[in-house]
Design a protein around this motif. Structure first.
Motif, PDB file in Angstrom:
ATOM      1  N   ASP A   2       0.853  -1.190   0.000  1.00  0.00           N
ATOM      2  CA  ASP A   2       0.000   0.000   0.000  1.00  0.00           C
ATOM      3  C   ASP A   2       0.889   1.242   0.000  1.00  0.00           C
ATOM      4  O   ASP A   2       1.631   1.484   0.956  1.00  0.00           O
ATOM      5  CB  ASP A   2      -0.877  -0.038   1.266  1.00  0.00           C
ATOM      6  N   ALA A  47       0.273   4.207   0.513  1.00  0.00           N
ATOM      7  CA  ALA A  47      -0.056   5.203   1.531  1.00  0.00           C
ATOM      8  C   ALA A  47       0.413   4.791   2.931  1.00  0.00           C
ATOM      9  O   ALA A  47       0.379   5.601   3.858  1.00  0.00           O
ATOM     10  CB  ALA A  47      -1.570   5.422   1.550  1.00  0.00           C
ATOM     11  N   ASN A  48       0.839   3.540   3.075  1.00  0.00           N
ATOM     12  CA  ASN A  48       1.132   2.996   4.401  1.00  0.00           C
ATOM     13  C   ASN A  48       2.655   2.899   4.609  1.00  0.00           C
ATOM     14  O   ASN A  48       3.319   1.999   4.087  1.00  0.00           O
ATOM     15  CB  ASN A  48       0.476   1.603   4.495  1.00  0.00           C
ATOM     16  N   ALA A  49       3.196   3.860   5.372  1.00  0.00           N
ATOM     17  CA  ALA A  49       4.651   3.934   5.534  1.00  0.00           C
ATOM     18  C   ALA A  49       5.222   2.675   6.203  1.00  0.00           C
ATOM     19  O   ALA A  49       6.338   2.253   5.874  1.00  0.00           O
ATOM     20  CB  ALA A  49       5.034   5.176   6.335  1.00  0.00           C
ATOM     21  N   ASP A  50       4.461   2.046   7.106  1.00  0.00           N
ATOM     22  CA  ASP A  50       4.970   0.825   7.752  1.00  0.00           C
ATOM     23  C   ASP A  50       5.110  -0.294   6.727  1.00  0.00           C
ATOM     24  O   ASP A  50       6.099  -1.038   6.725  1.00  0.00           O
ATOM     25  CB  ASP A  50       4.016   0.357   8.857  1.00  0.00           C
ATOM     26  N   GLN A 104      -2.479  11.977  -8.585  1.00  0.00           N
ATOM     27  CA  GLN A 104      -1.326  11.848  -7.686  1.00  0.00           C
ATOM     28  C   GLN A 104      -0.184  12.777  -8.076  1.00  0.00           C
ATOM     29  O   GLN A 104       0.559  13.260  -7.226  1.00  0.00           O
ATOM     30  CB  GLN A 104      -0.798  10.395  -7.719  1.00  0.00           C
ATOM     31  N   THR A 147      -1.219  14.034  -2.944  1.00  0.00           N
ATOM     32  CA  THR A 147      -0.815  12.642  -3.201  1.00  0.00           C
ATOM     33  C   THR A 147      -0.953  11.778  -1.952  1.00  0.00           C
ATOM     34  O   THR A 147      -0.660  12.226  -0.838  1.00  0.00           O
ATOM     35  CB  THR A 147       0.620  12.556  -3.753  1.00  0.00           C
ATOM     36  N   THR A 148      -1.401  10.538  -2.155  1.00  0.00           N
ATOM     37  CA  THR A 148      -1.510   9.613  -1.023  1.00  0.00           C
ATOM     38  C   THR A 148      -0.268   8.722  -0.917  1.00  0.00           C
ATOM     39  O   THR A 148      -0.178   7.901  -0.010  1.00  0.00           O
ATOM     40  CB  THR A 148      -2.759   8.721  -1.185  1.00  0.00           C
ATOM     41  N   VAL A 149       0.665   8.880  -1.857  1.00  0.00           N
ATOM     42  CA  VAL A 149       1.897   8.077  -1.813  1.00  0.00           C
ATOM     43  C   VAL A 149       2.794   8.657  -0.715  1.00  0.00           C
ATOM     44  O   VAL A 149       3.143   9.834  -0.747  1.00  0.00           O
ATOM     45  CB  VAL A 149       2.619   8.097  -3.180  1.00  0.00           C
ATOM     46  N   CYS A 150       3.140   7.831   0.271  1.00  0.00           N
ATOM     47  CA  CYS A 150       3.846   8.348   1.445  1.00  0.00           C
ATOM     48  C   CYS A 150       5.273   8.785   1.081  1.00  0.00           C
ATOM     49  O   CYS A 150       5.863   8.264   0.133  1.00  0.00           O
ATOM     50  CB  CYS A 150       3.850   7.315   2.563  1.00  0.00           C
ATOM     51  N   PRO A 151       5.827   9.736   1.830  1.00  0.00           N
ATOM     52  CA  PRO A 151       7.177  10.237   1.514  1.00  0.00           C
ATOM     53  C   PRO A 151       8.238   9.129   1.482  1.00  0.00           C
ATOM     54  O   PRO A 151       9.144   9.179   0.655  1.00  0.00           O
ATOM     55  CB  PRO A 151       7.458  11.232   2.640  1.00  0.00           C
ATOM     56  N   ARG A 154       8.590   7.655  -1.779  1.00  0.00           N
ATOM     57  CA  ARG A 154       9.181   8.584  -2.744  1.00  0.00           C
ATOM     58  C   ARG A 154      10.623   8.893  -2.376  1.00  0.00           C
ATOM     59  O   ARG A 154      11.253   9.761  -2.976  1.00  0.00           O
ATOM     60  CB  ARG A 154       8.368   9.877  -2.779  1.00  0.00           C
TER      61      ARG A 154
END
Ligand code: TXA
Ligand code: MG
Length: 312
Positions: A39, A41-44, A74, A103-107, A110
Motif C-alpha cells: 500500500d 499510503a502505508n509507511a509501515d 497523484q 498525493t496519497t503516496v507516502c514520503p 518517494r
C-alpha cells in the motif's frame, strides 16, 4: 514459512487486496516483471517492503495505479504528458512528475523526493488487484536489491517467498524487461531507464525526447546504479566464440547452452533474458553472451546486460 502461490482468480484477488489493506506484501504479475506490492499510503508497509528487498532507502518506488485518472490525481501531468500516457497506458511506461499536494503516496515510498514515478500496468492480474485495492500500490521488482528481476512466480517464490504474504501467479511475464522510465516534468521527455517503449515510440507522441542521461556518478534514476540485475556468475558480453568452461547464452541461429531467440527476435529475447540468466547462473561460474543488436528493444537488453556484467 514460504508464502502461498495462487492464480489471480477473484477469490485470490480479494484475499490479496485484504492483505495489502492490512499492510502486508503481495507479489503481483505485471507485463514487465513481477512486482512486490505494498500500500503506497502505508509507511509501515513500505518500510517492510524496503527491508524485504534489502533496498537502499534512497531508491524511490513506482506507484502503480488502476487508471490514468487515478495517476493524474497523484502527480502533475502536463498536457503533453497526458497525451503520451493515453498512447501507452495501460502499459510499460513510467512517468516521473512532480507529486501534487494531495498525493496519497507516502514520503518514504518517494524516498523523500518531491517527484513521483507513476505507471498503469497492463497485466490483467495487476489490473484486477489494483481495482480491488482501490488506491496506488508501490511495486519494485520482486527480487532482492541488485539481483536479477523475476519474470515467473517460481523466481519470486525462490528468492523472496519467506519475506512476503502471498504470491499471485499470473504466468511468465510477456515483456521481460522493466518499464521505460521517463522524466516528464519538462518540455521534453528524458529517458531515465530504457525499456520496451523506445525513444522512437515516445517521439511519435511527444517529439523532442532525450534518450538517456548517462551521468552514472549521480544517477537521477537509481535503477541506473552501475551494477544491477546481477547474477553470481561472471558475465562476458558480445562473445562470438565462447571459451571452454563458459556457458553460452546465444542469440540467433547457432549452438548455445540456452538461446534468447534462435530467430533473432528482440521481443522474444527480452522476455527470456532474466529467466535464462537465472537458469545459467545455477551451475555455471562463467557465462558468455552473444552479441545482441543495439537498436530498438536491443538498447534496453544491452543496458541490462552491461549492468549485470559489471563487477563489484
Ligand atoms: O516494469 C517495472 O517498472 C517494474 C514493475 C514491477 O512495474 N517495476 C520496477 O520497479 O522496475 P523498480 O523499483 O525496480 O524500479 C523503479 C525505477 C528505479 O530505477 C527508480 O530509481 C526509478 O524507477 N524511480 C522511481 N521514482 C523515481 C523518481 N521520483 N525519480 C527518478 N526515478 C525514479
Ligand atoms: Mg528492480
Amino acid at each position: 514459512m514460504t508464502a502461498p502461490v495462487l492464480r489471480p482468480d477473484p477469490a485470490a484477488i480479494r484475499q490479496a487486496a485484504a492483505i495489502l489493506k492490512e499492510g502486508g506484501l503481495v507479489a503481483m504479475p505485471t507485463e514487465t516483471v513481477y512486482g512486490l506490492a505494498a500500500d503506497a499510503a502505508n509507511a509501515d508497509a513500505v518500510a517492510r517492503l524496503y527491508a524485504a528487498k534489502g533496498r537502499p532507502s534512497f531508491n524511490p518506488l513506482i506507484a502503480h495505479c488502476a487508471s490514468a485518472d487515478i495517476a493524474f490525481g497523484q502527480g502533475d501531468f502536463s498536457a503533453q504528458a497526458r497525451h503520451l500516457a493515453a498512447a501507452f497506458w495501460p502499459g510499460p511506461l513510467t512517468f516521473v512528475v512532480e507529486a501534487i499536494e494531495a498525493t496519497t503516496v507516502c514520503p518514504l515510498a518517494r524516498a523523500g523526493l518531491d517527484t513521483l514515478a507513476l505507471r498503469v500496468p497492463a497485466h490483467p492480474g495487476a489490473r484486477a488487484l489494483l481495482e480491488a485495492f482501490g488506491g496506488p500500490l508501490v511495486a519494485p521488482s520482486a527480487n532482492p536489491s541488485g539481483r536479477i528481476s523475476p519474470t515467473r512466480a517460481e523466481h519470486v517464490a525462490a528468492d523472496m517467498g519467506d519475506k512476503l504474504d502471498l504470491i499471485l501467479d499470473g504466468g511468465p511475464c510477456t515483456q521481460g524487461i522493466e518499464s521505460t522510465v521517463i522524466d516528464a516534468r519538462g518540455g521534453h521527455p528524458v529517458v531515465l531507464r530504457p525499456g520496451s517503449v523506445s525513444p522512437a515510440d515516445i517521439a511519435a507522441h511527444w517529439p523532442g525526447v532525450i534518450s538517456g542521461k548517462d551521468d552514472q556518478t549521480a544517477p537521477s534514476s537509481p535503477g541506473q546504479l552501475l551494477r544491477h540485475y546481477a547474477p553470481q556468475a561472471r558475465l562476458r558480453l558480445d562473445v562470438i566464440a565462447p571459451e571452454p568452461g563458459e556457458a553460452y547464452l546465444g542469440f540467433g541461429p547457432g549452438k548455445a547452452t540456452l538461446n534468447l531467440s534462435p530467430d533473432s527476435d528482440l521481443a522474444e529475447a527480452a522476455a527470456n533474458l532474466f529467466a535464462m540468466l537465472r537458469e545459467l547462473d545455477t551451475g555455471h561460474e562463467r557465462i558468455a553472451v552473444a552479441p545482441i543488436p543495439r537498436e530498438d528493444l536491443g538498447a534496453a537488453i544491452n543496458d541490462r546486460l552491461a549492468r549485470a556484467a559489471k563487477q563489484d
